[in-house]
Design a protein around this motif. Structure first.
Motif, mmCIF file in Angstrom:
data_model
loop_
_atom_site.group_PDB
_atom_site.id
_atom_site.type_symbol
_atom_site.label_atom_id
_atom_site.label_comp_id
_atom_site.label_asym_id
_atom_site.label_seq_id
_atom_site.Cartn_x
_atom_site.Cartn_y
_atom_site.Cartn_z
ATOM 1 N N ALA A 294 22.285 44.647 30.249
ATOM 2 C CA ALA A 294 23.060 45.462 29.102
ATOM 3 C C ALA A 294 23.497 46.257 30.466
ATOM 4 C CB ALA A 294 22.564 45.272 28.009
ATOM 5 N N GLY A 295 22.887 46.699 31.273
ATOM 6 C CA GLY A 295 23.078 47.446 32.317
ATOM 7 C C GLY A 295 24.651 47.708 33.290
ATOM 8 N N LYS A 296 24.862 46.304 33.629
ATOM 9 C CA LYS A 296 25.763 46.204 34.304
ATOM 10 C C LYS A 296 27.373 47.045 33.742
ATOM 11 C CE LYS A 296 24.972 41.551 36.401
ATOM 12 N NZ LYS A 296 26.087 40.746 36.518
ATOM 13 N N ASP A 297 28.173 47.679 35.332
ATOM 14 C CA ASP A 297 29.202 48.037 35.088
ATOM 15 C C ASP A 297 30.520 47.600 35.529
ATOM 16 O OD1 ASP A 297 30.629 49.848 34.759
ATOM 17 O OD2 ASP A 297 30.483 51.784 36.327
ATOM 18 N N PRO A 298 31.288 47.409 34.523
ATOM 19 C CA PRO A 298 32.512 46.613 34.982
ATOM 20 C C PRO A 298 33.415 46.847 36.149
ATOM 21 C CG PRO A 298 32.498 46.959 32.677
ATOM 22 C CD PRO A 298 31.690 47.753 33.712
ATOM 23 N N ASN A 299 33.209 47.886 35.802
ATOM 24 C CA ASN A 299 34.367 48.969 36.813
ATOM 25 C C ASN A 299 33.282 49.106 38.608
ATOM 26 O OD1 ASN A 299 35.610 50.392 34.830
ATOM 27 N ND2 ASN A 299 34.911 51.687 34.517
ATOM 28 N N LYS A 300 32.462 48.544 38.457
ATOM 29 C CA LYS A 300 31.522 49.241 40.118
ATOM 30 C C LYS A 300 32.784 47.612 40.610
ATOM 31 C CE LYS A 300 27.410 48.620 42.506
ATOM 32 N NZ LYS A 300 25.628 48.611 41.605
ATOM 33 N N PRO A 301 32.668 48.374 41.815
ATOM 34 C CA PRO A 301 33.121 47.291 43.164
ATOM 35 C C PRO A 301 32.318 46.277 44.042
ATOM 36 C CG PRO A 301 32.961 49.721 43.501
ATOM 37 C CD PRO A 301 32.464 49.944 42.681
ATOM 38 N N LYS A 302 32.675 45.229 43.508
ATOM 39 C CA LYS A 302 32.307 44.053 44.126
ATOM 40 C C LYS A 302 32.082 44.227 45.598
ATOM 41 C CE LYS A 302 34.575 40.840 41.456
ATOM 42 N NZ LYS A 302 34.884 39.479 41.189
ATOM 43 N N ARG A 303 30.686 43.416 45.800
ATOM 44 C CA ARG A 303 30.037 43.300 46.819
ATOM 45 C C ARG A 303 31.434 42.721 48.086
ATOM 46 N NH1 ARG A 303 23.942 41.727 47.400
ATOM 47 N NH2 ARG A 303 24.677 41.869 49.292
ATOM 48 N N PRO A 304 31.545 42.925 49.706
ATOM 49 C CA PRO A 304 32.096 42.418 50.123
ATOM 50 C C PRO A 304 31.517 41.124 50.840
ATOM 51 C CG PRO A 304 31.217 43.614 51.619
ATOM 52 C CD PRO A 304 30.965 43.766 49.724
ATOM 53 N N MET B 81 32.357 52.762 47.494
ATOM 54 C CA MET B 81 31.056 52.642 46.742
ATOM 55 C C MET B 81 31.113 54.360 46.671
ATOM 56 S SD MET B 81 29.533 50.789 44.987
ATOM 57 C CE MET B 81 27.952 50.957 44.773
ATOM 58 N N ALA B 82 31.466 54.686 47.629
ATOM 59 C CA ALA B 82 31.427 56.052 47.624
ATOM 60 C C ALA B 82 32.048 57.086 46.682
ATOM 61 C CB ALA B 82 31.376 57.060 49.033
ATOM 62 N N ALA B 83 33.179 56.439 46.511
ATOM 63 C CA ALA B 83 34.465 57.342 44.761
ATOM 64 C C ALA B 83 33.877 56.652 44.435
ATOM 65 C CB ALA B 83 35.772 56.649 45.568
ATOM 66 N N TYR B 84 33.418 55.877 43.758
ATOM 67 C CA TYR B 84 32.525 55.301 42.379
ATOM 68 C C TYR B 84 31.356 55.944 42.520
ATOM 69 C CZ TYR B 84 30.141 52.053 38.945
ATOM 70 O OH TYR B 84 29.361 51.669 37.637
ATOM 71 N N ASN B 85 30.058 56.477 43.492
ATOM 72 C CA ASN B 85 29.283 56.824 43.289
ATOM 73 C C ASN B 85 29.475 58.669 42.714
ATOM 74 O OD1 ASN B 85 27.726 55.309 43.185
ATOM 75 N ND2 ASN B 85 26.767 55.179 45.521
ATOM 76 N N LYS B 86 30.401 58.985 43.386
ATOM 77 C CA LYS B 86 30.921 60.485 43.828
ATOM 78 C C LYS B 86 31.522 60.781 41.890
ATOM 79 C CE LYS B 86 34.091 64.084 44.706
ATOM 80 N NZ LYS B 86 34.977 63.946 46.256
#
Length: 150
Positions: free
Chosen positions: A37-47, A109-114
């Motif tokens: 349940a904790g997954k965020d669909p907006n989180k960037p995928k790993r390269p 990821m930096a932008a996402y975490n911000k």
């Protein structure tokens, strides 16, 4: 008489083992549901790693050479064998591409975490959109009933 006691003891032990196993499996199921349940669909995928960058190109070449082959496992095995046979110099362009993707990923990821540290506004908006649509559906039904009454 010892034989009779041992049979009773073994059935009791078997019952207690079964009950313990059931409890453990219930706990495992509950934990896995909470984690999903904790997954965020907006989180960037790993390269992709260097190997997967290589495989993108290799799949295209393999399909051109073997158009009749539809098996994914054959393509994967052939790609893995080819990757192992490459020298470090031949792997270098794929490693460079992977490194470039990794730097882009780190920026996103930096932008996402911000955004996440500023406040989790996005999940609340999604929930409010859902609740609004449910409310609107109920309002439409009620307004339709009122029109019929008049």
């Amino acid at each position: 008489m010892k034989g009779a006691k041992s049979k009773a003891d073994t059935t009791k032990k078997a019952d207690s083992k079964l009950s313990v196993k059931r409890k453990g499996s219930d706990r495992a199921v509950k934990k896995s549901k909470k984690e999903k349940a904790g997954k965020d669909p907006n989180k960037p995928k790993r390269p992709a790693s260097a190997f997967f960058v290589f495989m993108e190109e290799f799949r295209k070449q393999f399909k051109e050479k073997n158009p009749n082959n539809k098996s994914v496992s054959v393509v994967g095995k052939a790609g893995g064998d080819k990757w192992k046979s490459l020298t470090e110099a031949e792997k270098a362009p794929y490693v460079a591409k992977a490194a470039k993707r990794k730097t882009e990923y780190n920026k996103t990821m930096a932008a996402y975490n911000k955004k996440q540290s500023e406040g989790p506004n996005e999940p609340e908006e999604e929930e409010s959109d859902k609740s609004k649509s449910e409310v609107n559906d109920e309002d439409d039904e009620e307004s339709g009933e009122e029109e019929d009454d008049e």
